[in-house]
Write a protein that holds these residues in place. Sequence first.
Motif, PDB file in Angstrom:
ATOM      1  N   ASP A 192       0.814  -1.224   0.000  1.00 18.54           N
ATOM      2  CA  ASP A 192       0.000   0.000   0.000  1.00 18.54           C
ATOM      3  C   ASP A 192       0.846   1.273   0.000  1.00 18.54           C
ATOM      4  OD1 ASP A 192       0.969   0.111   2.565  1.00 18.54           O
ATOM      5  OD2 ASP A 192      -0.982   0.221   3.543  1.00 18.54           O
ATOM      6  N   GLY A 193       2.125   1.154  -0.305  1.00 16.51           N
ATOM      7  CA  GLY A 193       3.004   2.317  -0.290  1.00 16.51           C
ATOM      8  C   GLY A 193       3.752   2.456   1.015  1.00 16.51           C
ATOM      9  N   ASP A 194       3.149   1.997   2.103  1.00 22.36           N
ATOM     10  CA  ASP A 194       3.802   2.014   3.410  1.00 22.36           C
ATOM     11  C   ASP A 194       4.408   0.660   3.749  1.00 22.36           C
ATOM     12  OD1 ASP A 194       3.154   4.682   3.943  1.00 22.36           O
ATOM     13  OD2 ASP A 194       1.190   4.125   4.750  1.00 22.36           O
ATOM     14  N   GLY A 195       4.206  -0.311   2.892  1.00 26.24           N
ATOM     15  CA  GLY A 195       4.730  -1.645   3.125  1.00 26.24           C
ATOM     16  C   GLY A 195       3.725  -2.710   2.736  1.00 26.24           C
ATOM     17  N   GLU A 196       4.141  -3.938   2.919  1.00 20.70           N
ATOM     18  CA  GLU A 196       3.309  -5.088   2.564  1.00 20.70           C
ATOM     19  C   GLU A 196       2.196  -5.277   3.589  1.00 20.70           C
ATOM     20  OE1 GLU A 196       2.867  -7.956  -0.434  1.00 20.70           O
ATOM     21  OE2 GLU A 196       4.345  -6.392  -0.258  1.00 20.70           O
ATOM     22  N   ARG A 197       0.984  -5.509   3.104  1.00 21.93           N
ATOM     23  CA  ARG A 197      -0.162  -5.805   3.969  1.00 21.93           C
ATOM     24  C   ARG A 197      -0.709  -7.166   3.603  1.00 21.93           C
ATOM     25  NH1 ARG A 197      -4.357  -1.032   4.204  1.00 21.93           N
ATOM     26  NH2 ARG A 197      -5.232  -2.465   5.711  1.00 21.93           N
TER      27      ARG A 197
END
Length: 78
Positions: free
Chosen positions: A10-15
């Motif tokens: 999501d742009g902030d890391g893997e979810r």
Amino acid sequence: MEEFEVSSNDGDGERLFRLKSLGNQWYEIFNEEEQMIGEIKIDQENHDHCETKGCTLDMPILSTIRKSIFLHRVLSDD
């Protein structure tokens, strides 16, 4: 009920998301904390279209989840 996991960046890391099949092309979406965060329905006629209920995810993540559902279906068709 069939369940499987998908991941999305999501742009902030893997979810990580867990999907649970409800039948009739509907899937519940659960987050990393096991909270249900919405539902998605896959359109069998138009693979670029999906319907959601109660979902707060943005379109890029929903698109990744939709594509992952189709990939899961293809790979699990034995």
